[in-house]
Design a protein around this motif. Structure first.
Motif, PDB file in Angstrom:
ATOM      1  N   CYS A 190      -2.139  44.779  28.820  1.00 33.29           N
ATOM      2  CA  CYS A 190      -1.228  45.672  29.558  1.00 33.29           C
ATOM      3  C   CYS A 190      -1.188  47.011  28.838  1.00 33.29           C
ATOM      4  CB  CYS A 190       0.170  45.076  29.704  1.00 33.29           C
ATOM      5  SG  CYS A 190       1.008  44.661  28.160  1.00 33.29           S
ATOM      6  N   SER A 191      -1.034  48.080  29.607  1.00 30.61           N
ATOM      7  CA  SER A 191      -1.130  49.433  29.043  1.00 30.61           C
ATOM      8  C   SER A 191      -0.042  50.336  29.596  1.00 30.61           C
ATOM      9  CB  SER A 191      -2.492  50.063  29.390  1.00 30.61           C
ATOM     10  OG  SER A 191      -3.559  49.287  28.904  1.00 30.61           O
ATOM     11  N   ASN A 192       0.430  51.217  28.745  1.00 30.04           N
ATOM     12  CA  ASN A 192       1.279  52.323  29.160  1.00 30.04           C
ATOM     13  C   ASN A 192       0.393  53.554  29.246  1.00 30.04           C
ATOM     14  OD1 ASN A 192       3.178  54.294  29.594  1.00 30.04           O
ATOM     15  ND2 ASN A 192       4.337  53.949  27.706  1.00 30.04           N
ATOM     16  N   CYS A 193       0.238  54.079  30.446  1.00 32.16           N
ATOM     17  CA  CYS A 193      -0.623  55.250  30.654  1.00 32.16           C
ATOM     18  C   CYS A 193       0.174  56.550  30.692  1.00 32.16           C
ATOM     19  CB  CYS A 193      -1.431  55.080  31.942  1.00 32.16           C
ATOM     20  SG  CYS A 193      -2.584  53.703  31.892  1.00 32.16           S
ATOM     21  N   THR A 194       1.460  56.493  30.414  1.00 32.97           N
ATOM     22  CA  THR A 194       2.370  57.640  30.471  1.00 32.97           C
ATOM     23  C   THR A 194       2.062  58.497  31.706  1.00 32.97           C
ATOM     24  OG1 THR A 194       1.036  58.982  28.917  1.00 32.97           O
ATOM     25  CG2 THR A 194       2.741  57.569  27.977  1.00 32.97           C
ATOM     26  N   ASP A 195       1.846  59.803  31.535  1.00 31.11           N
ATOM     27  CA  ASP A 195       1.616  60.666  32.709  1.00 31.11           C
ATOM     28  C   ASP A 195       0.140  60.977  32.927  1.00 31.11           C
ATOM     29  OD1 ASP A 195       1.143  62.373  30.596  1.00 31.11           O
ATOM     30  OD2 ASP A 195       2.557  63.919  31.236  1.00 31.11           O
ATOM     31  N   PHE A 196      -0.759  60.220  32.274  1.00 30.07           N
ATOM     32  CA  PHE A 196      -2.194  60.487  32.413  1.00 30.07           C
ATOM     33  C   PHE A 196      -2.640  60.357  33.867  1.00 30.07           C
ATOM     34  CE2 PHE A 196      -6.704  59.499  32.341  1.00 30.07           C
ATOM     35  CZ  PHE A 196      -7.210  60.311  31.345  1.00 30.07           C
ATOM     36  N   GLN A 197      -2.237  59.292  34.528  1.00 29.87           N
ATOM     37  CA  GLN A 197      -2.635  59.068  35.921  1.00 29.87           C
ATOM     38  C   GLN A 197      -1.785  59.874  36.896  1.00 29.87           C
ATOM     39  OE1 GLN A 197      -2.238  54.777  36.029  1.00 29.87           O
ATOM     40  NE2 GLN A 197      -4.356  54.451  35.420  1.00 29.87           N
ATOM     41  N   THR A 198      -0.506  60.011  36.604  1.00 31.80           N
ATOM     42  CA  THR A 198       0.392  60.680  37.562  1.00 31.80           C
ATOM     43  C   THR A 198       0.113  62.167  37.678  1.00 31.80           C
ATOM     44  OG1 THR A 198       2.099  60.962  35.837  1.00 31.80           O
ATOM     45  CG2 THR A 198       2.197  58.962  37.185  1.00 31.80           C
ATOM     46  N   ARG A 199      -0.380  62.785  36.606  1.00 31.32           N
ATOM     47  CA  ARG A 199      -0.748  64.199  36.691  1.00 31.32           C
ATOM     48  C   ARG A 199      -1.988  64.390  37.556  1.00 31.32           C
ATOM     49  NH1 ARG A 199       1.317  68.056  33.462  1.00 31.32           N
ATOM     50  NH2 ARG A 199       2.929  67.424  31.970  1.00 31.32           N
ATOM     51  N   GLY A 227      11.472  66.298  39.569  1.00 33.98           N
ATOM     52  CA  GLY A 227      10.303  67.139  39.418  1.00 33.98           C
ATOM     53  C   GLY A 227       9.423  66.778  38.239  1.00 33.98           C
ATOM     54  N   LYS A 228       9.810  65.761  37.458  1.00 33.22           N
ATOM     55  CA  LYS A 228       8.992  65.326  36.332  1.00 33.22           C
ATOM     56  C   LYS A 228       7.866  64.416  36.812  1.00 33.22           C
ATOM     57  CE  LYS A 228      13.025  65.238  33.253  1.00 33.22           C
ATOM     58  NZ  LYS A 228      13.864  64.353  32.396  1.00 33.22           N
ATOM     59  N   PHE A 229       6.795  64.368  36.040  1.00 36.59           N
ATOM     60  CA  PHE A 229       5.750  63.401  36.334  1.00 36.59           C
ATOM     61  C   PHE A 229       6.223  62.024  35.881  1.00 36.59           C
ATOM     62  CE2 PHE A 229       3.133  67.236  36.411  1.00 36.59           C
ATOM     63  CZ  PHE A 229       2.381  67.003  37.547  1.00 36.59           C
ATOM     64  N   ALA A 230       6.114  61.052  36.785  1.00 38.97           N
ATOM     65  CA  ALA A 230       6.463  59.686  36.439  1.00 38.97           C
ATOM     66  C   ALA A 230       5.434  59.136  35.457  1.00 38.97           C
ATOM     67  CB  ALA A 230       6.516  58.827  37.702  1.00 38.97           C
ATOM     68  N   HIS A 231       5.710  57.970  34.910  1.00 42.17           N
ATOM     69  CA  HIS A 231       4.752  57.268  34.064  1.00 42.17           C
ATOM     70  C   HIS A 231       4.286  56.001  34.771  1.00 42.17           C
ATOM     71  CE1 HIS A 231       5.912  59.068  29.859  1.00 42.17           C
ATOM     72  NE2 HIS A 231       5.584  59.994  30.745  1.00 42.17           N
ATOM     73  N   THR A 232       3.076  55.548  34.470  1.00 45.18           N
ATOM     74  CA  THR A 232       2.564  54.312  35.052  1.00 45.18           C
ATOM     75  C   THR A 232       2.252  53.302  33.960  1.00 45.18           C
ATOM     76  OG1 THR A 232       0.297  55.205  35.088  1.00 45.18           O
ATOM     77  CG2 THR A 232       1.602  55.412  37.113  1.00 45.18           C
ATOM     78  N   VAL A 233       2.504  52.041  34.295  1.00 47.99           N
ATOM     79  CA  VAL A 233       2.229  50.910  33.400  1.00 47.99           C
ATOM     80  C   VAL A 233       1.482  49.870  34.217  1.00 47.99           C
ATOM     81  CG1 VAL A 233       3.258  49.074  32.000  1.00 47.99           C
ATOM     82  CG2 VAL A 233       4.285  51.366  32.018  1.00 47.99           C
ATOM     83  N   ASN A 234       0.468  49.252  33.625  1.00 49.52           N
ATOM     84  CA  ASN A 234      -0.271  48.216  34.336  1.00 49.52           C
ATOM     85  C   ASN A 234      -0.503  47.022  33.424  1.00 49.52           C
ATOM     86  OD1 ASN A 234      -3.216  48.265  33.147  1.00 49.52           O
ATOM     87  ND2 ASN A 234      -2.631  50.423  33.414  1.00 49.52           N
ATOM     88  N   LYS A 241      -1.726  49.888  24.202  1.00 48.15           N
ATOM     89  CA  LYS A 241      -2.247  48.741  24.937  1.00 48.15           C
ATOM     90  C   LYS A 241      -2.072  47.471  24.119  1.00 48.15           C
ATOM     91  CE  LYS A 241      -6.809  48.086  25.567  1.00 48.15           C
ATOM     92  NZ  LYS A 241      -7.344  46.701  25.437  1.00 48.15           N
ATOM     93  N   TYR A 242      -1.559  46.437  24.767  1.00 48.41           N
ATOM     94  CA  TYR A 242      -1.476  45.110  24.173  1.00 48.41           C
ATOM     95  C   TYR A 242      -2.549  44.220  24.801  1.00 48.41           C
ATOM     96  CZ  TYR A 242       3.250  46.512  22.661  1.00 48.41           C
ATOM     97  OH  TYR A 242       4.316  47.164  22.082  1.00 48.41           O
ATOM     98  N   ASP A 243      -3.261  43.493  23.975  1.00 44.82           N
ATOM     99  CA  ASP A 243      -4.199  42.472  24.448  1.00 44.82           C
ATOM    100  C   ASP A 243      -3.643  41.099  24.119  1.00 44.82           C
ATOM    101  OD1 ASP A 243      -5.951  44.374  25.346  1.00 44.82           O
ATOM    102  OD2 ASP A 243      -7.602  43.818  24.023  1.00 44.82           O
ATOM    103  N   LEU A 294       9.188  49.505  29.893  1.00 46.90           N
ATOM    104  CA  LEU A 294       8.498  48.777  30.948  1.00 46.90           C
ATOM    105  C   LEU A 294       7.254  48.083  30.397  1.00 46.90           C
ATOM    106  CD1 LEU A 294       8.602  48.089  33.941  1.00 46.90           C
ATOM    107  CD2 LEU A 294       7.186  50.099  34.405  1.00 46.90           C
ATOM    108  N   LEU A 295       6.552  48.728  29.473  1.00 48.90           N
ATOM    109  CA  LEU A 295       5.400  48.091  28.849  1.00 48.90           C
ATOM    110  C   LEU A 295       5.826  46.813  28.124  1.00 48.90           C
ATOM    111  CD1 LEU A 295       2.379  48.126  28.043  1.00 48.90           C
ATOM    112  CD2 LEU A 295       3.064  49.414  25.998  1.00 48.90           C
ATOM    113  N   GLU A 296       6.933  46.863  27.401  1.00 46.92           N
ATOM    114  CA  GLU A 296       7.428  45.674  26.703  1.00 46.92           C
ATOM    115  C   GLU A 296       7.787  44.578  27.701  1.00 46.92           C
ATOM    116  OE1 GLU A 296       7.426  45.214  23.359  1.00 46.92           O
ATOM    117  OE2 GLU A 296       6.386  47.150  23.343  1.00 46.92           O
ATOM    118  N   GLU A 297       8.364  44.962  28.839  1.00 45.24           N
ATOM    119  CA  GLU A 297       8.699  43.978  29.870  1.00 45.24           C
ATOM    120  C   GLU A 297       7.434  43.311  30.407  1.00 45.24           C
ATOM    121  OE1 GLU A 297      10.671  43.674  34.357  1.00 45.24           O
ATOM    122  OE2 GLU A 297      10.981  45.498  33.166  1.00 45.24           O
ATOM    123  N   PHE A 298       6.402  44.112  30.687  1.00 44.73           N
ATOM    124  CA  PHE A 298       5.136  43.553  31.174  1.00 44.73           C
ATOM    125  C   PHE A 298       4.548  42.576  30.152  1.00 44.73           C
ATOM    126  CE2 PHE A 298       3.297  46.395  34.756  1.00 44.73           C
ATOM    127  CZ  PHE A 298       4.542  46.510  35.335  1.00 44.73           C
TER     128      PHE A 298
END
Length: 421
Positions: A336-345, A354-361, A317-319, A281-285
């Motif tokens: 754009c950044s891949n924050c993996t499960d840092f925010q979801t936890r 039941g797994k923590f999702a990952h977030t990308v922005n 993170k890509y700039d 998803l990070l590559e797509e962003f």
């Protein structure tokens, strides 16, 4: 819209119309679930400590182990709270590819040719002055330092860029959401941004736990918090157009003018991903961002950022930096950044297994810097600007030039006692 995407949209819409009070109550009761299996394992101490040092971040893994030992002996609620606070300071892990970069980014690619001019390229401020497009002076008495007014064609160009970005993201199945500009401090902390200390960038509302949002990423993350998301509907991809508020600004010559300001408009991308698919998803962003700027004809370099440049939430993170001819160098216009499960936890965003999702922005369009890049890159010898063809459908004229518009106003002294007049 196919069946899966329609169902995805219905899931998002249902959550959007849920009552705010219920959602905020659930959020206020959320307790961060840190990866204690990893963090409290003595075998990982050196690796975690090296990661903290590499990223020049805060956090003390040895203190965490000491608090964990005390908690096992006393089960003291105060010690538990201290442990949670210290666990929250540990930055995300770092992608193994990035570790090898040292303190310099890796240039992945360049897009479009660098602009060459037969005349001295003028900086953004001079182009705005010649065409009466911007006002930054004499604003301190009513709107403060680093404020600005966009005038005439520049104000129209702002709206054109926002609409251009939304239209392009819609083609990639992003759903548009309008977000609040005011969010609880807990949400900001959950996204990995500090709301305390001298160097934080957050505006707090007086005597309130609420803050002005620095980016719509915060509100979008909160939107998905406390929920379980069916894995067959992932990734969820949303976008928002919002105002962003930053308390800290730079005083360097390179970041003068509107390059770094207290308030600006931005189009943000946000995604909730299966934990095994966030790299994709990070590559797509990143590829979407590259296409946005390539179509606009901006010469850019795409950078894979080193660990030292990663904020606490980012795993990678890509700039994207655009060449700014008026300044004779590159300036960041997107990331754009891949924050993996840092925010979801921290915000309790899970998958149906039941797994923590990952977030990308990622930033699709940050207005001030895009305005600088476009005016400097497409300027003409007479000071006018011929806009890139992709923006023509959104503008009344393809050329920005001086027209009769709102006159410059002068600073006047405040009248202390208006009743005398």
């Amino acid at each position: 819209m196919n069946g899966v995407k329609k169902l995805q949209f219905l899931v998002i819409s249902r959550r959007f119309f849920a009552t705010t009070s219920r959602h905020l109550k659930k959020l206020s009761e959320t307790v961060p679930e840190f990866n204690k299996t990893y963090l409290l394992n003595p075998a990982n101490t050196a690796e975690i400590s090296d990661n903290i040092t590499r990223r020049k971040g805060v956090g003390d893994i040895n203190k965490i182990h000491e608090l964990a030992r005390k908690l096992s002996e006393s089960n003291n609620p105060g010690v538990y709270q201290q442990l949670q606070e210290e666990l929250g300071k540990i930055p995300n892990n770092t992608h193994p590819d990035v570790i090898e970069y040292g303190e310099e980014p890796k240039v992945l690619e360049y897009i479009n040719e660098k602009k060459e001019f037969s005349f001295p390229a003028q900086p953004f401020a001079e182009l705005c002055k010649r065409n009466n497009l911007l006002r930054m002076g004499n604003l301190g008495n009513f709107s403060g330092h680093k404020s600005y007014y966009l005038l005439g064609d520049l104000a129209e160009l702002e709206q054109a860029l926002l609409q251009y970005s939304v239209d392009r993201l819609s083609r990639h199945n992003f759903e548009l959401i309008t977000v609040p500009d005011i969010v609880p401090a807990q949400v900001i902390e959950g996204c990995g941004f500090s709301t305390t200390g001298d160097r934080n960038q957050v505006y707090k509302l007086t005597e309130s736990p609420l803050c002005l949002s620095g980016t719509s990423e915060m509100a979008l993350a909160a939107y998905f918090s406390g929920e379980i998301h069916p894995e067959d509907l992932l990734p969820l991809k949303v976008m928002a157009v919002s105002r962003c508020y930053r308390a800290e600004v730079s005083g360097t010559q390179e970041e003068r003018g509107i390059y770094r300001v207290h308030q600006f408009s931005k189009v943000e991308m946000f995604g909730v991903s299966h934990p095994d698919k966030s790299d994709d998803l990070l590559e797509e962003f990143k590829n979407i961002q590259v296409d946005l700027f390539r179509e606009l004809g901006l010469h850019c370099q795409i950078l894979d950022m080193p660990a030292v440049e990663l904020g606490a939430p980012a795993y990678r993170k890509y700039d994207i930096e655009a060449h700014l001819p008026g300044r004779g160098g590159y300036g960041e216009i997107s990331s754009c950044s891949n924050c993996t499960d840092f925010q979801t936890r921290r915000l309790s965003i899970k998958t149906s297994s039941g797994k923590f999702a990952h977030t990308v922005n990622g930033t699709a369009c940050a207005i001030p810097r895009m305005l600088i890049a476009i005016l400097e890159s497409f300027q003409n010898a007479n000071g006018t600007i011929t806009l890139p063809e992709a923006l023509h459908p959104y503008m009344r004229s393809p050329v920005i030039g001086r027209r009769q518009g709102i006159p410059h106003t002068k600073l006047v002294k405040r009248i202390e006692n208006p009743d005398l007049f």
